[in-house]
Motif scaffolding. Structure first.
Motif, PDB file in Angstrom:
ATOM      1  N   LEU A  99       0.753  -1.184  -0.036  1.00  0.00           N
ATOM      2  CA  LEU A  99       0.211   0.010   0.000  1.00  0.00           C
ATOM      3  C   LEU A  99       0.900   1.114   0.029  1.00  0.00           C
ATOM      4  CD1 LEU A  99      -2.904  -1.052   2.509  1.00  0.00           C
ATOM      5  CD2 LEU A  99      -2.564  -1.176  -0.055  1.00  0.00           C
ATOM      6  N   ASN A 100       0.527   2.274  -0.688  1.00  0.00           N
ATOM      7  CA  ASN A 100       1.554   3.373  -0.941  1.00  0.00           C
ATOM      8  C   ASN A 100       1.117   4.439   0.190  1.00  0.00           C
ATOM      9  OD1 ASN A 100       2.466   5.879  -1.789  1.00  0.00           O
ATOM     10  ND2 ASN A 100       1.926   5.648  -3.924  1.00  0.00           N
ATOM     11  N   ALA A 101       1.965   4.474   1.102  1.00  0.00           N
ATOM     12  CA  ALA A 101       1.849   5.221   2.389  1.00  0.00           C
ATOM     13  C   ALA A 101       2.020   6.838   2.073  1.00  0.00           C
ATOM     14  CB  ALA A 101       2.705   4.910   3.506  1.00  0.00           C
ATOM     15  N   ASP A 102       2.151   7.010   0.685  1.00  0.00           N
ATOM     16  CA  ASP A 102       2.716   8.515   0.510  1.00  0.00           C
ATOM     17  C   ASP A 102       1.472   8.944  -0.735  1.00  0.00           C
ATOM     18  OD1 ASP A 102       4.554  10.567   0.630  1.00  0.00           O
ATOM     19  OD2 ASP A 102       5.003   9.946  -1.712  1.00  0.00           O
ATOM     20  N   LEU A 103       0.396   8.575  -0.703  1.00  0.00           N
ATOM     21  CA  LEU A 103      -0.674   8.835  -1.385  1.00  0.00           C
ATOM     22  C   LEU A 103      -2.145   8.621  -0.799  1.00  0.00           C
ATOM     23  CD1 LEU A 103      -1.418   9.689  -4.494  1.00  0.00           C
ATOM     24  CD2 LEU A 103      -1.659   7.466  -5.052  1.00  0.00           C
ATOM     25  N   PHE A 104      -2.722   9.797  -1.105  1.00  0.00           N
ATOM     26  CA  PHE A 104      -4.377   9.774  -0.655  1.00  0.00           C
ATOM     27  C   PHE A 104      -4.877   8.765  -1.375  1.00  0.00           C
ATOM     28  CE2 PHE A 104      -8.740  10.901  -0.833  1.00  0.00           C
ATOM     29  CZ  PHE A 104      -9.069  11.358   0.281  1.00  0.00           C
ATOM     30  N   PRO A 105      -5.790   7.922  -0.743  1.00  0.00           N
ATOM     31  CA  PRO A 105      -6.136   7.693   0.735  1.00  0.00           C
ATOM     32  C   PRO A 105      -5.506   6.868   1.438  1.00  0.00           C
ATOM     33  CG  PRO A 105      -7.649   6.592  -0.430  1.00  0.00           C
ATOM     34  CD  PRO A 105      -6.979   7.195  -1.390  1.00  0.00           C
TER      35      PRO A 105
ATOM     36  N   ILE B  52     -20.345   4.010  -0.957  1.00  0.00           N
ATOM     37  CA  ILE B  52     -18.867   4.362  -1.046  1.00  0.00           C
ATOM     38  C   ILE B  52     -18.482   5.553   0.149  1.00  0.00           C
ATOM     39  CG2 ILE B  52     -16.761   5.127  -2.108  1.00  0.00           C
ATOM     40  CD1 ILE B  52     -18.228   2.436  -3.247  1.00  0.00           C
ATOM     41  N   ARG B  53     -17.670   5.210   1.008  1.00  0.00           N
ATOM     42  CA  ARG B  53     -17.379   6.098   2.126  1.00  0.00           C
ATOM     43  C   ARG B  53     -16.936   7.339   1.701  1.00  0.00           C
ATOM     44  NH1 ARG B  53     -17.363   3.859   7.221  1.00  0.00           N
ATOM     45  NH2 ARG B  53     -18.065   1.522   6.997  1.00  0.00           N
ATOM     46  N   VAL B  54     -17.173   8.709   2.418  1.00  0.00           N
ATOM     47  CA  VAL B  54     -16.865   9.724   1.952  1.00  0.00           C
ATOM     48  C   VAL B  54     -16.289  10.589   3.274  1.00  0.00           C
ATOM     49  CG1 VAL B  54     -17.653  12.167   1.149  1.00  0.00           C
ATOM     50  CG2 VAL B  54     -18.693   9.998   0.387  1.00  0.00           C
ATOM     51  N   LYS B  55     -15.118  11.319   3.002  1.00  0.00           N
ATOM     52  CA  LYS B  55     -14.638  12.360   4.240  1.00  0.00           C
ATOM     53  C   LYS B  55     -14.257  13.398   3.545  1.00  0.00           C
ATOM     54  CE  LYS B  55     -10.867  12.054   7.263  1.00  0.00           C
ATOM     55  NZ  LYS B  55      -9.411  11.388   7.809  1.00  0.00           N
ATOM     56  N   ASP B  56     -14.636  14.584   4.030  1.00  0.00           N
ATOM     57  CA  ASP B  56     -14.234  15.857   3.579  1.00  0.00           C
ATOM     58  C   ASP B  56     -14.486  16.156   2.179  1.00  0.00           C
ATOM     59  OD1 ASP B  56     -13.314  16.355   5.968  1.00  0.00           O
ATOM     60  OD2 ASP B  56     -11.052  15.776   5.346  1.00  0.00           O
ATOM     61  N   GLY B  57     -15.808  15.359   1.793  1.00  0.00           N
ATOM     62  CA  GLY B  57     -16.184  15.383   0.374  1.00  0.00           C
ATOM     63  C   GLY B  57     -15.362  14.569  -0.567  1.00  0.00           C
ATOM     64  N   LYS B  58     -14.494  13.738  -0.147  1.00  0.00           N
ATOM     65  CA  LYS B  58     -13.788  12.976  -0.835  1.00  0.00           C
ATOM     66  C   LYS B  58     -14.242  11.723  -0.866  1.00  0.00           C
ATOM     67  CE  LYS B  58      -9.449  15.632  -1.345  1.00  0.00           C
ATOM     68  NZ  LYS B  58      -8.139  15.701  -0.912  1.00  0.00           N
ATOM     69  N   GLN B  59     -14.294  10.708  -1.886  1.00  0.00           N
ATOM     70  CA  GLN B  59     -14.808   9.364  -1.731  1.00  0.00           C
ATOM     71  C   GLN B  59     -13.564   8.598  -1.474  1.00  0.00           C
ATOM     72  OE1 GLN B  59     -17.067   8.179  -5.175  1.00  0.00           O
ATOM     73  NE2 GLN B  59     -18.724   8.636  -3.910  1.00  0.00           N
ATOM     74  N   LEU B  60     -13.943   7.484  -0.805  1.00  0.00           N
ATOM     75  CA  LEU B  60     -12.817   6.418  -0.573  1.00  0.00           C
ATOM     76  C   LEU B  60     -12.512   5.431  -1.694  1.00  0.00           C
ATOM     77  CD1 LEU B  60     -10.708   5.317   1.511  1.00  0.00           C
ATOM     78  CD2 LEU B  60     -12.750   4.354   2.774  1.00  0.00           C
ATOM     79  N   VAL B  61     -11.863   6.032  -2.508  1.00  0.00           N
ATOM     80  CA  VAL B  61     -11.664   5.222  -3.953  1.00  0.00           C
ATOM     81  C   VAL B  61     -10.162   4.705  -3.900  1.00  0.00           C
ATOM     82  CG1 VAL B  61     -11.736   5.190  -6.414  1.00  0.00           C
ATOM     83  CG2 VAL B  61     -13.667   6.505  -5.089  1.00  0.00           C
ATOM     84  N   VAL B  62      -9.614   3.525  -3.880  1.00  0.00           N
ATOM     85  CA  VAL B  62      -8.444   3.275  -4.064  1.00  0.00           C
ATOM     86  C   VAL B  62      -7.773   2.505  -5.350  1.00  0.00           C
ATOM     87  CG1 VAL B  62      -7.808   2.958  -1.589  1.00  0.00           C
ATOM     88  CG2 VAL B  62      -8.830   1.069  -2.691  1.00  0.00           C
ATOM     89  N   LYS B  63      -6.895   3.045  -5.541  1.00  0.00           N
ATOM     90  CA  LYS B  63      -6.384   2.284  -7.343  1.00  0.00           C
ATOM     91  C   LYS B  63      -5.476   1.225  -7.098  1.00  0.00           C
ATOM     92  CE  LYS B  63      -6.103   5.055 -10.776  1.00  0.00           C
ATOM     93  NZ  LYS B  63      -5.099   6.222 -11.371  1.00  0.00           N
ATOM     94  N   PHE B  64      -5.701   0.152  -7.450  1.00  0.00           N
ATOM     95  CA  PHE B  64      -4.744  -1.032  -7.339  1.00  0.00           C
ATOM     96  C   PHE B  64      -4.252  -1.380  -8.659  1.00  0.00           C
ATOM     97  CE2 PHE B  64      -6.254  -3.167  -2.954  1.00  0.00           C
ATOM     98  CZ  PHE B  64      -5.938  -1.847  -2.494  1.00  0.00           C
ATOM     99  N   LEU B  65      -3.049  -2.024  -8.588  1.00  0.00           N
ATOM    100  CA  LEU B  65      -2.487  -2.200  -9.845  1.00  0.00           C
ATOM    101  C   LEU B  65      -1.840  -3.591  -9.578  1.00  0.00           C
ATOM    102  CD1 LEU B  65      -1.131  -1.302 -12.641  1.00  0.00           C
ATOM    103  CD2 LEU B  65       0.935  -0.463 -11.264  1.00  0.00           C
ATOM    104  N   GLY B  66      -1.870  -4.502 -10.545  1.00  0.00           N
ATOM    105  CA  GLY B  66      -1.753  -5.842 -10.616  1.00  0.00           C
ATOM    106  C   GLY B  66      -1.123  -6.405 -11.944  1.00  0.00           C
TER     107      GLY B  66
END
Lengths: 296, 562, 314
Positions: free
Chosen positions: B315-321, B394-408
């Motif tokens: 997991l990318n600890a340097d990128l939102f979220p 989908i969860r939301v915080k501060d108007g931003k959706q909880l969307v994660v991008k995964f690469l495989g």
């Protein structure tokens, strides 16, 4: 290049390849349809898959993306018409929803070929001899690379994805649209009413749009009908090779590709989506043949 | 000069390419340990001669052992070269091979190897300490003029190799490198097997042009190479220096088989069908769903899980979220690993229970602790962190959706369905996963910009040594989770992974390995998925196929009974 | 005559050059940063921009596109298409090592396709059973509607897995060639059968056939002779379509049957973004096309007296 890529140079081939027959009148077409049950069936098939693409939720209640792992690899049954895949997803719903990806790509592809190829053909046919010759030489080049290879090259450059596949297939079909359009334009330009319009002092864009275009576009439209089947096949083939929709999105060619690993054990996973592609292409080719008045 | 002219990626190499794999069926059952059974069978009943026709999925492209990337390339490298040591695939213990004994200093910066005498390359030149020096120098530093890339990871801190006498080689590092000892037996990408001085002098193009330019000391010699068709290896006459535990005298010390014909067959069904029809004697990359039918037809299924870092999302600890610890924790515990066993992995697979595979020394089982499936707690963590369920689930915080991008990568058949299953399950706790499972080259392109565009990248790294944690996860080396300056866990992670490199004392090293795993899970930096495996199906006349510590195959003990 | 020839040769050369140029534009200018492809993703972090710049230097990626184009074109004119990014082998060596199996496959498939096409067309015209004629006449459009990969998968499923008559893979032995041949021949036979059927139908009613039959020639052989004589011209015009079908089919057939060849090399090269190889394949096929066209252009006048007259007098 004469023979292979520009058959219109030779008198024998002109009718065969480049010039489509006039479109039959709607009334006659309707009559033909009634007399030909295969044509009725073909229309039914094509309309059904278009309906799938437009409103897939009307045809299946299963989620195409989420399956029940407990029901993986079930054979076709009343409950799962096309069986289930490795994740227990209903294959029928994946085919129904997949029609949206496949048909959208097909539509865009035909549109790209029609608009770009048509425009090139129109301008080239209307322009002076030198411009025409130069443009047609470049069309020769497009024709000199086999269509699938050209499409693969475009995909390699643009990257994978449904839209890129659509663009690739569209670019590949530009050449044939341009050639058909050009040959029609060449005929129309020599006709009396265009001569007359020119004689009356109309400016060339006006003549082009008001007189030449309406009289040449018909045969190109009938080519578009034929291209529809070809494009479905091309999109599916690129999907099969893995260049189209990224999983978990459903797409017809991809479905065959994903299923082929299970060919020995669960053959329906590959064969049913493959059969759907074949049936749709057959049907749309049947319709385009009828529309060109070439019943066989 | 860390120049690399060709990617050797495929890290995933490891399994790399070896798609289909998994199913550790036989692997885990003790009576079927390939190494022991091979050794047992090797004792006299073995028949000499014949050709082993062996199917693989990936087409070998470039046969220089030092640049072996894909699984078939490493298998070829394994069989045409020898290494200083042999690592037992079950116990992880090191045995003599081309080195008869070795020692190291207390700081683990200097390793001394005493070499076996009488070993020759297949062109007749002797193997000695200058061979070791020349190979190691080129591996570690590369040679820009010849187009040969360096290997910056495995050789971090390499200083030099000294040759006090023809049969003693002393390897010096500028920093402690406990993992180096097992690396001398390594068979994954960047294989440290030895090639002749004449090969080292050839350019990359010359090595690619003619297989006769690639000369090793191994039990087999390259005979021919037809790209996308096959690679043929032929027995090395006079070979008598196999790894100590595998050594047999059946054929004067040489391999039993006359030839190995490695056939490239990309289609799973065609591999299976070819085995059934007798066109192949054995095939790697067996489709999981084909295992049971093949077994029922009387074929042997041989399998071994791949040791190293498991198939996992870093997991990318340097990128939102995913820079949010609560989000990472929710992804770690918010999906049911055991559901993988229902559709994706059969019983022959292993669900991951730590960052590293269960057979890597120092492994700790987190199935009931850090990795226990607990959707309720995942939801609670997200709620407490301010992620509220939005209208579309989908969860939301501060108007931003909880969307994660995964690469495989799509190089293993189980990857895509496994990731899709995670995607479906995380959606139920309000996390939307955007998934791209790509072919290796496209993956590489994306990976290059992963730090700024992907929340998680999936892959594995094979290496049967806890140093694999240092290699993959240290912020100073692989930094798979992008733990950058300012992250609270950065220094701790640097220290914890370096500690594994600092000691060879089993107790201390196990403790260091546990500490590193604890830390990785405490900060939810890596989300393990499953333990990959290599699966071979073979007809019943094939015996003695050995899996090494990285689950590559050595055919020295292999024979075909009549 | 000479002018005609020179013109045709120039056009063929133009096509090859333009194919090279178009593929250069498409492949070298559009895609992602080629340098990124050359590194192990695990090691991206360890590799400094300076090292990447050095690699770009080595491959010439950092030069202006125009300079790169002329450098590469110059090299290509001297027979150097560069080396595969993946294997390091020269492009020509890599293509040369796989092109012969594909040529053999394509030629055999073409023969088989002509045989199938002839059988369909001949039977359709000769039979007096109307239903059979209708059925056979509907076959050619059908063969080009079914995806090649579906034909391949069905053949494997039935003849390799269920019946076990033929091996499912194959680079060795004649038996291994059977299924790929049939798979490839079916779509290729479509346009040929269409053409022959049209020709048969036209010829059947032509006056000289009627005369010949009246003179006592058997209906069958008169038909065959006349049809072949008169179908040869239009057959040349669809040679391009056939060539394209053969190559496209080879990509899929070689993939499905795990055969080595140009098609699979292309598929792999696209999958691994091996740009020099893709460009090499484009140039090779464009050349084959151009040469085939040239040959057709030269044969055409021999077959068509009207055209011959025009050329000779011009």
């Amino acid at each position: 290049m004469t023979a292979l890529t520009e058959p219109i140079d030779s008198p024998e081939a002109a009718d065969e390849v480049a010039v489509a027959r006039p479109v039959a009148s709607p009334l006659r077409r309707a009559l033909t349809a009634v007399r030909s049950p295969t044509l009725v069936i073909a229309w039914l098939i094509v309309l059904t898959v278009i309906a799938w693409a437009v409103a897939p939720q009307l045809f299946t209640h299963s989620n195409p993306l989420v399956g029940n792992p407990e029901q993986a690899f079930e054979a076709p049954s009343w409950h799962h018409l096309f069986g289930t895949d490795q994740l227990g997803r209903d294959m029928f719903s994946r085919v129904v929803y997949g029609s949206r990806n496949t048909l959208t790509a097909t539509l865009y592809a035909v549109l790209v070929g029609f608009v770009a190829g048509g425009t090139i053909g129109l301008l080239s046919g209307y322009a002076d001899g030198t411009t025409d010759a130069v443009v047609m030489r470049f069309i020769d080049v497009l024709l000199s690379v086999p269509t699938l290879l050209l499409a693969m090259t475009v995909v390699a450059a643009l990257g994978y994805g449904v839209l890129n596949v659509a663009l690739a297939v569209g670019i590949v079909s530009i050449a044939s649209f341009a050639r058909v359009m050009r040959s029609q334009v060449l005929k129309v330009v020599q006709s009396e009413y265009v001569e007359a319009a020119r004689g009356l002092g109309s400016r060339w864009p006006r003549v082009l749009v008001l007189h030449v275009l309406p009289n040449s576009v018909r045969s190109v439209l009938s080519l578009a009908a034929l291209e529809f089947g070809t494009a479905v096949l091309a999109v599916a083939t690129l999907g099969f090779l893995g260049y189209g929709a990224p999983p978990p999105q459903p797409e017809w060619g991809l479905a065959v590709s994903e299923g082929r690993a299970f060919l020995d054990t669960y053959p329906w996973l590959a064969l049913i989506p493959g059969a759907v592609i074949a049936v749709v292409v057959l049907a749309s080719n049947r319709i385009s043949t009828a529309s060109r008045g070439r019943r066989r | 000069m860390d120049i690399k002219f060709r990617h050797r990626a495929r890290l995933f190499a490891l399994i790399g390419a070896a798609p289909l794999v998994f199913s550790g069926l036989a692997a885990c059952t003790s009576n079927n340990n390939p190494a022991t059974s091979a050794a047992a069978e090797a004792g006299g009943t073995a028949a000499t001669g014949g050709t082993l026709r062996f199917g693989v999925l990936d087409a070998p492209q470039y046969l220089d052992p030092h640049e072996a990337e894909t699984y078939p390339e490493s298998i070829i490298a394994d069989n045409i070269t020898d290494k200083l040591t042999w690592q037992d695939p079950t116990t992880g213990k090191l045995y003599p091979w081309l080195a008869t004994s070795w020692s190291y200093n207390a700081k683990l910066t200097q390793f001394t190897f005493h070499l076996r005498k009488g070993v020759t390359f297949s062109n007749g030149t002797p193997f000695n300490s200058s061979s070791v020096k020349a190979n190691f120098d080129q591996d570690a530093r590369g040679d820009a003029a010849l187009g040969i890339p360096a290997d910056p990871t495995h050789w971090t801190g390499y200083v030099s190799t000294d040759t006090p006498d023809p049969y003693t080689a002393v390897v010096n590092f500028s920093q402690p490198n406990a993992g180096f000892l097992t690396f001398t037996s390594f068979s994954g990408d960047n294989d440290p097997g030895f090639v002749a001085a004449s090969t080292l002098a050839k350019s990359k193009t010359q090595r690619a042009e003619n297989v006769a330019n690639i000369i090793g000391t191994g039990p087999f010699v390259l005979k021919s190479f037809k790209y996308q068709q096959n690679v043929v290896l032929v027995r090395r006459k006079g070979y008598d220096w196999a790894p100590q535990p595998l050594q047999h005298s059946g054929n004067g010390g040489a391999a039993y088989l006359n030839e190995i014909d490695i056939e490239t067959i990309p289609e799973a069904t065609v591999r299976t069908g070819s085995l059934e029809s007798g066109a192949l004697d054995a095939t790697l990359d067996v489709q999981p769903t084909d295992e049971a039918p093949l077994k029922a037809e009387g074929f042997q299924i041989l399998a071994q899980t791949v040791a190293g870092q498991n198939i996992a999302f870093s997991l990318n600890a340097d990128l939102f979220p995913t820079n949010d610890l609560a989000v990472r924790k929710a992804i770690q515990i918010g999906w049911d690993r055991n559901a993988l066993l229902k559709g994706v992995l059969t019983n022959s697979y292993k669900v991951a229970t730590s960052v590293i595979a269960s057979k890597v020394p120092g492994y700790v089982d987190y199935a009931n602790t850090a990795l226990k499936y607990d959707p309720a707690q995942a939801k609670q963590l997200l709620d407490a962190d301010g992620w509220k369920v939005g209208p579309n689930g989908i969860r939301v915080k501060d108007g931003k959706q909880l969307v994660v991008k995964f690469l495989g990568i799509n190089n293993l058949v189980a990857n895509e369905p496994a990731y899709e299953l995670i995607q479906a399950q995380l959606k139920q706790i309000g996390i939307s996963v955007q998934l791209s499972v790509l072919p290796i080259p496209d993956f590489e392109v994306q990976q290059a910009k992963a730090q700024t565009s992907w929340n998680g990248t999936a892959g594995n790294t094979s290496r049967d040594d806890p140093s694999v944690l240092w290699q993959s996860d240290s912020p100073l080396v692989g930094n798979g989770s992008y733990v950058e300056a300012g992250a609270p866990e950065r220094q701790a992670l640097i220290n914890a992974t370096q500690a594994i490199q600092n000691t060879l004392d089993p107790t201390q090293r196990n403790a260091a390995t546990k500490a590193a795993q604890d830390l990785i899970f405490q900060y939810a930096l890596v989300v393990p998925v499953y333990e990959p495996a290599q699966v071979i199906a073979a007809n019943k006349d094939v015996h003695g196929i050995v899996f090494d510590a990285q689950s590559r195959n050595l055919f020295y003990n292999t024979y075909i009974s009549k | 005559m000479l002018r005609y020839l020179a013109g045709k040769v120039a056009r063929a050369a133009f096509v090859v050059w333009a194919a090279y140029t178009l593929s250069f534009v498409l492949l070298y200018l559009l895609p992602v940063n080629a340098v990124d492809l050359l590194f192990n993703p695990n090691e991206q972090q360890v590799i400094t921009p300076a090292v990447k710049a050095k690699i770009a230097d080595y491959y010439g990626f950092n030069k202006p596109a125009v300079v790169q184009y002329f450098d590469r074109l110059w090299a290509a004119l001297h027979g150097d298409m560069g080396a595969s990014v993946q294997s390091g082998q020269p492009v020509w060596a890599e293509i040369g090592s796989v092109i012969w199996p594909t040529i053999a496959l394509a030629l055999c498939a073409l023969l088989l396709a002509v045989l199938i096409a002839f059988t369909i067309a001949f039977t359709a015209s000769y039979t007096r059973q109307r239903w059979l004629a209708n059925l056979l006449q509907s076959l050619p459009p059908a063969t080009v509607s079914v995806p090649v990969f579906l034909i391949g998968l069905i053949l494997i499923q039935v003849f390799a897995f269920r019946l076990g008559w033929f091996p499912p893979m194959g680079t060795t032995g004649a038996a291994a060639l059977v299924l790929p041949l049939i798979t490839l021949a079916i779509p290729v036979s479509g346009p040929i059968a269409q053409l022959l059927t049209d020709s048969f139908l036209t010829e059947r009613n032509s006056p000289y056939v009627v005369t010949a039959i009246a003179k006592g020639g058997t209906r069958r052989w008169v038909l065959v002779r006349e049809v072949f004589r008169n179908a040869s011209l239009p057959a040349l015009t669809i040679a391009g379509i056939i060539l394209g079908n053969l190559l496209a089919g080879a990509v899929v057939v070689e993939t499905i049957y795990s055969r080595a060849g140009l098609g699979r090399l292309t598929e792999t090269a696209v999958g691994t973004k091996d740009i020099p190889i893709i460009q090499g394949v484009v140039v090779v096929t464009a050349t084959v096309f151009a040469v085939a066209n040239l040959a057709v252009d030269l044969i055409y006048p021999l077959l068509d007296p009207r055209l011959k007259a025009r050329i000779v007098t011009s």
